[in-house]
Design an enzyme around this catalytic site. Structure first.
Site, PDB file in Angstrom:
ATOM      1  N   GLU A 149     -98.605  75.422  27.045  1.00 14.64           N
ATOM      2  CA  GLU A 149     -98.074  75.420  28.407  1.00 14.64           C
ATOM      3  C   GLU A 149     -97.520  76.777  28.814  1.00 14.64           C
ATOM      4  OE1 GLU A 149     -97.394  73.139  26.095  1.00 14.64           O
ATOM      5  OE2 GLU A 149     -98.533  71.443  26.870  1.00 14.64           O
ATOM      6  N   HIS A 168     -92.852  61.276  28.592  1.00 14.60           N
ATOM      7  CA  HIS A 168     -93.857  61.123  29.641  1.00 14.60           C
ATOM      8  C   HIS A 168     -93.245  60.652  30.959  1.00 14.60           C
ATOM      9  CE1 HIS A 168     -96.378  61.159  26.071  1.00 14.60           C
ATOM     10  NE2 HIS A 168     -97.452  61.280  26.819  1.00 14.60           N
TER      11      HIS A 168
END
Lengths: 360, 387
Positions: A86, A155
């Protein structure tokens, strides 16, 4: 969702089913996810410098299919997969933006964006200021966020507060299909970096929206601006529910229930957390005299806290009751079977409405 | 444009040299070193070169150009350290001893090529062409970056370690997508190779087959922590093979070797052979900054040993022996360096050119309502102070 038996009704003939399908196609409601996908495609058409990348966004079309079909249609130079890193994705986007591109990058899930935080906080947010305006970073960081979908740990975070606290970033979050399209187009066209929060529980929500008309209006610059503009999602007179993203639908549900009891609630959808629209929010609160701020994120030191502070600083003399908050608890996001206890619900909002010091 | 493409190119190149792809990617057995500390040219069989790791000697004109930049760099380092001691500048991380690396990193680049420096790379930034006082803006405490990165194709000097390597990768990637001829040199130190972004940047550059040269100045210390506590790799250049790129070690105080290696590296990258990792062995002869006390972590004898390997005296001795450096050339080079030093002294004597109202001007492309309100508050405060 509980297990269900087959939804197919054996009594409906195949011919009837085909006719129904045809009618549905002509009047097909559009999902939130499709609106985002169309906004990405239309941006790729409108501007050669737009480029999309991230993890699984190419061949797969993203784990939520938001980039579905873009690589096939525009080629792997416009929409491509990166190694799984990322910070690398955000850092490379910074360089591409320095060198004339408009990268639109996807962080696969809210909590998976944290490895990139240094790039975001130290460079994305600061490059323009560092260079006295000589380097701008027109880039969009898309982040599927928040809960309500039974996701496992890491999540379901509502991480907007970290980014909203960082000067130099704009933070947008749409709550309806039309805004999903318009706000993403606007984010991509912005000369500033935008962190674009997509409430993942809304990806499959549908509304009757004419995307082609929206696109024509946007391209003709006829659309109303959404940056820095809150939206009145429901007009009311008795109290104001101020909210954004995934909580807008919950607030609207609460308002509907309250109406049955004769209480007329106004719902303000913040949309653009940064820059923040003090005017629309405060005009509403001055009118109603009562306000509740609703958000999924934990309440301590949050966007909701900031909104409460701003409202009481500006509307103190119009207030009939303290401004309340209904937020997630100050706990790590719970496991799927427990999330319903954590998330703001219509009932919890109505409980808060009851506490707004109504005259007997 | 894929990982296969990178390795494909490496296979082709290594075949040309008659060696395996692994031998091409792994650094030569010995560090590349062309000049002895006394300035004499090493015999060819002692330069560390081997098949696939051979470097043509730079031309005399090129060496003279590099030497002039080296002298200027040393003068700038020493001038700035003096200005700090005199209290006329807040902080200066000197690269005294590392100037040869910095000069080579900038001089090897062409007009369309970018440089991504760190906070210790003032000399590289100056050599890239940035005006002296514009480089010093940050150390003077006026603003964070005082030059236009696009105008000079030189990124802001990065403080967060290795984060800029990814930006370098992005600049190269954008250029490649547009079919532009742009090579990027991305600089970092030995300590920085431990950071996660070092790994991500090298991996991205190799996977997308981008023309980026990762140039590591191994100056042996990350503030106080020695290299032995930073990495257990045989060398930092050996890390290259793990990403599928070529690595090489070079004597970082040998300007001739650096110019030779960097010139070839830029050519290889420009020809589409993907990224490279160059590790230059050098030494930070002074403390980390004026705020650091290097006597707490290293012996003076160690520092003295490196003074004997100084890049400036070494290059000067070679050029004099070769008959290239005449007295006239020497004085011209010294005068040019003094012009820069004087510009720095004069600049530092001027009052800082800052306006507090500007604090709100560059946060966004268009000032938000909130920032306009906050700016008005500050202006009001300033007006009341003046009244």
């Amino acid at each position: 969702m509980t297990a269900t038996t087959s939804r197919v009704n054996p009594n409906v003939s195949a011919a009837t089913a085909r006719a129904a399908a045809k009618a549905a196609n002509e009047n097909q409601p559009v999902t939130f996810g499709k609106a985002l996908n169309t906004a990405l495609a239309d941006s790729l058409v409108a501007d050669d410098s737009v480029v999309i990348f991230g993890e699984d966004v190419g061949t797969l079309g993203g784990v939520f299919r938001i980039t579905d079909g873009l690589t096939a249609r525009f080629g792997p130079e416009r929409c491509f997969d990166t190694p799984l890193a990322e910070s690398g994705i955000v850092g490379m986007a910074v360089g591409m933006a320095i060198n004339g591109m408009r990268p639109v990058i996807e962080m696969q899930f809210d909590a998976f964006a944290y490895p990139a935080f240094e790039q975001v906080a130290s460079h994305v947010a600061k490059m323009r200021n560092r260079t006295q305006g000589k380097l701008s970073l027109p880039m969009v960081i898309r982040i599927p966020y928040a809960g309500g979908v039974g996701g496992v740990e890491h999540h379901c975070d509502s991480s907007e507060g970290y980014y909203a606290h960082t000067p130099g970033l704009k933070v947008f979050t749409p709550s309806c299909v039309e805004d999903a399209y318009l706000m993403l187009r606007e984010a991509i066209d912005s000369d500033d970096p935008v962190v674009f929060f997509e409430p993942k529980k809304l990806y499959w929500s549908k509304e009757q929206v004419d995307l082609e008309q929206l696109a024509r209006d946007y391209d003709a610059k006829k659309s109303a601006k959404t940056e820095g503009q809150a939206r009145i999602a429901r007009a009311g007179s008795d109290a104001t529910l101020i909210t954004y993203g995934p909580s807008v639908s919950t607030a609207l549900e609460a308002a509907k229930l309250a109406a049955e009891e004769g209480i007329n609630l106004e719902v303000v959808d913040v949309r653009s957390i940064v820059p923040f629209d003090d005017d629309t929010v405060c005009t509403s609160v001055r009118k109603t005299g009562r306000a509740i701020v609703i958000a999924e994120a934990q309440g301590f030191a949050s966007v909701a806290s900031e909104i409460v502070a701003r409202v009481q600083e500006r509307c103190f003399h119009s207030l009939a009751a303290p401004v309340l908050r209904v937020t997630g608890f100050d706990i790590p996001y719970p496991a799927p079977t427990l999330e319903k206890f954590h998330l703001p619900s219509a009932e919890r909002i109505l409980d808060a409405v009851d506490q707004l010091q109504w005259e007997a | 444009m894929s990982a296969e493409a990178t390795f494909g190119r490496i296979s082709e190149v290594s075949k040309k040299f008659g060696i395996t792809p692994e031998d091409y990617m792994l650094p030569a057995r010995h560090m590349i070193n062309l000049l002895n500390p006394d300035g004499s040219l090493r015999p060819e069989n002692e330069q560390g070169t081997e098949p696939g790791h051979e470097y043509p000697l730079p031309s005399p004109a090129r060496l003279m150009e590099a030497y002039a930049a080296l002298v200027k760099g040393r003068r700038v380092n020493d001038q700035n350290s003096a200005l700090v001691r005199q209290g006329r500048m807040a902080v200066y991380p000197s690269s005294h001893g590392q100037e040869a690396c910095q000069v080579a990193a900038a001089l090897c680049l062409g007009e369309n090529d970018w440089l991504f420096p760190t906070y210790r790379d003032t000399v590289a930034v100056l050599t890239k062409g940035v005006a002296p006082m514009e480089v010093m803006t940050s150390f003077r405490g006026e603003w964070h970056c005082g030059y236009d990165p696009k105008a000079y194709k030189c990124a802001p000097m990065s403080t967060p370690l290795t984060t800029q390597l990814l930006h370098a990768v992005g600049v190269a990637h954008a250029a490649k997508l547009r079919g532009e001829d742009t090579v990027v040199v991305a600089m970092c130190g030995d300590g920085a190779t431990s950071e996660g972004d070092f790994h991500e940047a090298l991996n991205f550059a190799a996977v997308f087959n981008l023309p980026v040269i990762f140039f590591v100045q191994n100056n042996k210390y990350a503030i106080s922590v020695p290299l032995s506590q930073q990495s257990a790799a045989p060398s930092l250049a050996h890390k290259a093979v793990g990403y599928g790129m070529a690595g090489e070690r070079v004597d970082g105080n040998d300007l001739m070797a650096l110019m030779a290696i960097m010139t070839r590296a830029v050519r290889m990258a420009r020809e589409g052979n993907g990224p490279l990792l160059i590790e230059a062995h050098t030494y930070r002869m002074q403390a980390h900054t004026n705020a650091d006390d290097d006597k707490r972590y290293r012996e003076d004898s160690e520092v003295q040993g490196w003074i004997a390997k100084d890049p400036v005296t070494r290059m000067k001795a070679y050029l004099e022996d070769a008959g290239l450096l005449t007295d006239a050339a020497l004085s011209t080079i010294a005068e040019d360096a003094e012009v820069v030093a004087k510009a720095l002294r004069d600049g530092m004597n001027q009052d800082a050119n800052t306006d507090p109202r500007e604090l709100f001007e560059h946060v966004y492309s268009v000032k938000s309502t909130q920032l306009t309100e906050q700016q008005a508050l500050l202006v009001d405060e300033l007006d009341r102070e003046e009244a």
